[in-house]
Design an enzyme around this catalytic site. Structure first.
Site, PDB file in Angstrom:
ATOM      1  CG  ASP A  43      44.966  31.515   8.472  1.00  0.00           C
ATOM      2  OD1 ASP A  43      45.479  32.387   8.127  1.00  0.00           O
ATOM      3  OD2 ASP A  43      43.755  31.244   8.262  1.00  0.00           O
ATOM      4  CB  ALA A  64      51.929  20.498  10.764  1.00  0.00           C
ATOM      5  CE  LYS A  65      48.428  26.961   9.660  1.00  0.00           C
ATOM      6  NZ  LYS A  65      49.268  27.847   8.969  1.00  0.00           N
ATOM      7  NE  ARG A  66      51.889  16.509   8.546  1.00  0.00           N
ATOM      8  CZ  ARG A  66      52.890  17.381   8.319  1.00  0.00           C
ATOM      9  NH1 ARG A  66      52.768  18.462   7.851  1.00  0.00           N
ATOM     10  NH2 ARG A  66      53.932  17.162   9.451  1.00  0.00           N
ATOM     11  CG  ASP A  67      48.695  17.609  12.911  1.00  0.00           C
ATOM     12  OD1 ASP A  67      48.890  16.398  12.493  1.00  0.00           O
ATOM     13  OD2 ASP A  67      49.472  18.209  13.505  1.00  0.00           O
TER      14      ASP A  67
END
Ligand code: GLU
Length: 329
Positions: A31, A252-255
């Site tokens: 996404d 990033a996504k993990r944020d």
């Protein structure tokens, strides 16, 4: 415009008065996150604010995640980003990429390369090697050597570049020069490499202006060189700063909640997300009574967008936003 001929190491690019055709070209590997959405919006604003066209391309030659392209396009539409014509999928363009490589090969402008990633890495870490630039190991192999090497592994096809460095002009970076090197056109499984596909598709879609993340600036002289070598002008470029998290690392996504779906799950409306992204641009949004107006759709953003002096300052997305406590919370 007439056929371009390379006469110096400075790229021929579309002039600033050429009709604007902008684009967004996501890879459907997942996404889009807030930073991607902001870059897409910026590209759209640049095109639409000069009454230009805007085209869309899905770069689905590799790293494809099922359903990602559809979700990316739906997210862009949800923010009000529209485009002209059909979406171009690179997977439908394979024959065109191969045809161009055939033509370059007929002109002696390609060669087969059998190097492994590891071999290239050790060669490019040698002292005096240009970082990341292919050192030309397979450039002058004899025909015998080539047939022998072909038995071990199929070769990739590289460009036999006639120039070591090339210079482009970028709206933000100014004059930017970097290595051209003999970059890969077709990988050893026959797939077109990003630089080739992207240059050919920008041409095919009539793109005259590229707005994209500044992580791609270093590849740009290569792309402009290839465009000019094939006889056409390179687009005008604006490489925009990436979004960062509160620690100063690339977002990033993990944020946290960084995709539209994740942010919606916290009860935040798309219009609020648009307003958040909009606030990261300089806007002419102060009304005569002194109140600020924040746009809630791409179309409203167009009314207050001002393109003066684009800056290279990254957009830092604060932790409170990523944790969902600021917008809507
Ligand atoms: N597909 C590339 C990406 O998502 C962008 C390519 C480009 O804008 O030239 O990183």
């Amino acid at each position: 415009m007439e056929r371009v001929i390379i006469s110096s190491s400075v790229a021929h690019q579309f002039p600033s008065d050429a009709p604007v055709v902008g684009r967004y070209a996501p890879s459907p590997s997942g996404d889009l996150h807030l930073g991607n959405l902001r870059t897409a919006l910026w590209a759209w604003l640049e095109a639409r604010s000069s009454e230009g066209k805007f085209v869309m391309r899905v770069e689905d030659l590799d790293r494809v995640k099922k359903g990602a392209a559809e979700r990316q396009l739906a997210d862009l539409q949800a923010l009000g980003i529209d485009w002209d014509g059909e979406v171009l999928y690179q997977s439908t363009r394979i024959a065109a990429y191969q045809q161009v490589v055939k033509e370059l090969t007929a002109q002696g402008l390609t060669y087969e390369c059998f190097c492994t990633r590891k071999e290239i890495q050790s060669a490019t870490s040698a002292p005096h090697a240009a970082p990341g630039a292919y050192p030309g190991t397979c450039r002058n192999l004899s025909e015998d050597e080539r047939s022998r090497r072909r038995q071990d592994r199929p070769g990739a096809i590289r460009l036999r570049a006639q120039m070591r460095e090339f210079t482009v002009v970028d709206d933000i970076a100014g004059e930017f020069t970097s290595d051209v090197d003999d970059f890969v056109l077709l990988r050893n499984d026959g797939t077109a490499a990003y630089n080739l596909a992207s240059v050919l598709d920008d041409r095919y879609q009539g793109v005259t202006q590229i707005v994209r993340g500044d992580d791609l600036l270093s590849s740009t002289p290569r792309q402009a060189y290839l465009a000019n070598l094939l006889g056409f002008p390179a687009p005008r470029y604006r490489h925009v700063p990436l979004a960062l998290n509160g620690k100063g690392d690339r977002l990033a996504k993990r944020d946290g909640a960084v995709t539209l779906a994740e942010i919606r799950d916290r009860g935040v409306k798309d219009a609020e997300v648009l307003a958040l992204i909009a606030a990261s641009f300089p806007l002419k949004n102060i009304e005569s009574d002194g109140t600020a107006r924040f746009p809630s759709s791409a179309a409203e953003m167009l009314d207050v967008y001002q393109d003066s002096q684009p800056s290279n300052t990254p957009w830092t997305v604060q932790d409170e936003i990523l944790k969902g406590v600021t917008i809507g919370g």
